[in-house]
Design a protein around this motif. Structure first.
Motif, PDB file in Angstrom:
ATOM      1  N   UNK A   6      47.766 -43.011  58.690  1.00  0.00           N
ATOM      2  CA  UNK A   6      46.353 -43.386  58.760  1.00  0.00           C
ATOM      3  C   UNK A   6      45.611 -42.302  59.535  1.00  0.00           C
ATOM      4  N   UNK A   7      44.567 -41.727  58.920  1.00  0.00           N
ATOM      5  CA  UNK A   7      43.753 -40.702  59.570  1.00  0.00           C
ATOM      6  C   UNK A   7      42.315 -41.192  59.600  1.00  0.00           C
ATOM      7  N   UNK A   8      41.721 -41.161  60.781  1.00  0.00           N
ATOM      8  CA  UNK A   8      40.318 -41.549  60.962  1.00  0.00           C
ATOM      9  C   UNK A   8      39.680 -40.595  61.957  1.00  0.00           C
ATOM     10  N   UNK A   9      38.358 -40.509  61.922  1.00  0.00           N
ATOM     11  CA  UNK A   9      37.642 -39.686  62.891  1.00  0.00           C
ATOM     12  C   UNK A   9      37.730 -40.335  64.265  1.00  0.00           C
ATOM     13  N   UNK A  10      38.059 -39.521  65.257  1.00  0.00           N
ATOM     14  CA  UNK A  10      38.203 -39.978  66.632  1.00  0.00           C
ATOM     15  C   UNK A  10      36.910 -40.625  67.130  1.00  0.00           C
ATOM     16  N   UNK A  11      37.053 -41.693  67.911  1.00  0.00           N
ATOM     17  CA  UNK A  11      35.907 -42.352  68.534  1.00  0.00           C
ATOM     18  C   UNK A  11      35.511 -43.663  67.894  1.00  0.00           C
ATOM     19  N   UNK A  12      35.907 -43.872  66.658  1.00  0.00           N
ATOM     20  CA  UNK A  12      35.567 -45.107  65.965  1.00  0.00           C
ATOM     21  C   UNK A  12      36.638 -46.170  66.123  1.00  0.00           C
ATOM     22  N   UNK A  13      36.351 -47.347  65.576  1.00  0.00           N
ATOM     23  CA  UNK A  13      37.341 -48.419  65.553  1.00  0.00           C
ATOM     24  C   UNK A  13      38.190 -48.279  64.296  1.00  0.00           C
ATOM     25  N   UNK A  14      39.472 -48.572  64.423  1.00  0.00           N
ATOM     26  CA  UNK A  14      40.422 -48.386  63.332  1.00  0.00           C
ATOM     27  C   UNK A  14      41.224 -49.661  63.136  1.00  0.00           C
ATOM     28  N   UNK A  15      41.507 -50.019  61.884  1.00  0.00           N
ATOM     29  CA  UNK A  15      42.325 -51.184  61.563  1.00  0.00           C
ATOM     30  C   UNK A  15      43.630 -50.706  60.941  1.00  0.00           C
ATOM     31  N   UNK A  16      44.742 -51.017  61.625  1.00  0.00           N
ATOM     32  CA  UNK A  16      46.074 -50.712  61.109  1.00  0.00           C
ATOM     33  C   UNK A  16      46.635 -51.990  60.493  1.00  0.00           C
ATOM     34  N   UNK A  17      47.099 -51.901  59.265  1.00  0.00           N
ATOM     35  CA  UNK A  17      47.506 -53.086  58.507  1.00  0.00           C
ATOM     36  C   UNK A  17      48.915 -53.555  58.846  1.00  0.00           C
ATOM     37  N   UNK A  18      49.053 -54.897  58.889  1.00  0.00           N
ATOM     38  CA  UNK A  18      50.365 -55.537  59.020  1.00  0.00           C
ATOM     39  C   UNK A  18      50.243 -56.933  58.402  1.00  0.00           C
ATOM     40  N   UNK A  19      50.084 -56.969  57.086  1.00  0.00           N
ATOM     41  CA  UNK A  19      49.923 -58.241  56.381  1.00  0.00           C
ATOM     42  C   UNK A  19      51.295 -58.814  56.083  1.00  0.00           C
ATOM     43  N   UNK A  20      51.420 -60.115  56.213  1.00  0.00           N
ATOM     44  CA  UNK A  20      52.716 -60.760  56.040  1.00  0.00           C
ATOM     45  C   UNK A  20      52.523 -62.179  55.516  1.00  0.00           C
ATOM     46  N   UNK A  21      53.608 -62.760  55.053  1.00  0.00           N
ATOM     47  CA  UNK A  21      53.580 -64.158  54.615  1.00  0.00           C
ATOM     48  C   UNK A  21      54.946 -64.757  54.888  1.00  0.00           C
ATOM     49  N   UNK A  22      54.997 -66.076  54.951  1.00  0.00           N
ATOM     50  CA  UNK A  22      56.266 -66.757  55.170  1.00  0.00           C
ATOM     51  C   UNK A  22      56.067 -68.088  55.847  1.00  0.00           C
ATOM     52  N   UNK A  23      57.120 -68.865  55.820  1.00  0.00           N
ATOM     53  CA  UNK A  23      57.105 -70.167  56.477  1.00  0.00           C
ATOM     54  C   UNK A  23      58.428 -70.331  57.209  1.00  0.00           C
ATOM     55  N   UNK A  24      58.401 -70.750  58.439  1.00  0.00           N
ATOM     56  CA  UNK A  24      57.221 -71.049  59.242  1.00  0.00           C
ATOM     57  C   UNK A  24      56.437 -69.783  59.590  1.00  0.00           C
ATOM     58  N   UNK A  25      55.215 -69.984  60.049  1.00  0.00           N
ATOM     59  CA  UNK A  25      54.321 -68.889  60.398  1.00  0.00           C
ATOM     60  C   UNK A  25      55.028 -67.892  61.312  1.00  0.00           C
ATOM     61  N   UNK A  26      54.857 -66.633  61.031  1.00  0.00           N
ATOM     62  CA  UNK A  26      55.528 -65.586  61.801  1.00  0.00           C
ATOM     63  C   UNK A  26      54.705 -65.162  63.009  1.00  0.00           C
ATOM     64  N   UNK A  27      55.396 -64.661  64.006  1.00  0.00           N
ATOM     65  CA  UNK A  27      54.765 -64.069  65.181  1.00  0.00           C
ATOM     66  C   UNK A  27      54.668 -62.569  64.940  1.00  0.00           C
ATOM     67  N   UNK A  28      53.507 -61.980  65.259  1.00  0.00           N
ATOM     68  CA  UNK A  28      53.294 -60.548  65.075  1.00  0.00           C
ATOM     69  C   UNK A  28      53.204 -59.879  66.446  1.00  0.00           C
ATOM     70  N   UNK A  29      53.956 -58.812  66.615  1.00  0.00           N
ATOM     71  CA  UNK A  29      53.935 -58.027  67.841  1.00  0.00           C
ATOM     72  C   UNK A  29      53.718 -56.571  67.464  1.00  0.00           C
ATOM     73  N   UNK A  30      52.848 -55.898  68.189  1.00  0.00           N
ATOM     74  CA  UNK A  30      52.573 -54.478  67.947  1.00  0.00           C
ATOM     75  C   UNK A  30      53.022 -53.642  69.136  1.00  0.00           C
ATOM     76  N   UNK A  31      53.547 -52.448  68.830  1.00  0.00           N
ATOM     77  CA  UNK A  31      53.932 -51.469  69.842  1.00  0.00           C
ATOM     78  C   UNK A  31      53.181 -50.173  69.570  1.00  0.00           C
ATOM     79  N   UNK A  32      52.701 -49.526  70.637  1.00  0.00           N
ATOM     80  CA  UNK A  32      51.917 -48.299  70.519  1.00  0.00           C
ATOM     81  C   UNK A  32      52.765 -47.044  70.530  1.00  0.00           C
TER      82      UNK A  32
END
Length: 96
Positions: A6-32
């Motif tokens: 993902x490349x974006x111009x510095x200084x703006x807001x950016x959305x990194x995708x992590x779409x998922x599905x499943x049952x039971x509802x999943x927990x999402x954790x992000x690492x930088x």
């Protein structure tokens, strides 16, 4: 659903995708980029959206360039995906 790079111009807001599905509802954790936990504070630079995406506010080359990892888990399993984020400098030159 995710993106590998993902490349974006510095200084703006950016959305990194992590779409998922499943049952039971999943927990999402992000690492930088330093493999540190991000998005767990209610307000701050990183925010995990209800659909699992991560919003990075005021992206910075020094702070945010690198690999972000999304980990999705529920009692039946775990999966992960990585995105390399590159905040590019804006081109302020004229005459091109």
């Amino acid at each position: 659903m995710w993106t590998g790079h993902h490349i974006e111009v510095e200084g703006g807001d950016v959305r990194l995708l992590c779409r998922h599905s499943g049952f039971p509802q999943a927990k999402v954790t992000w690492y930088g980029p330093e493999n540190n936990l991000v998005g767990h504070k209610p307000s701050g630079k990183y925010k995990i959206m209800r659909n699992g995406d991560l919003v990075v506010s005021h992206s910075s080359w020094l702070e945010d360039m690198g690999e972000f990892k999304c980990v999705v888990s529920n009692p039946y399993g775990r999966d992960e995906a990585s995105t390399f984020f590159y905040p590019a400098m804006a081109d302020d030159s004229e005459g091109f």
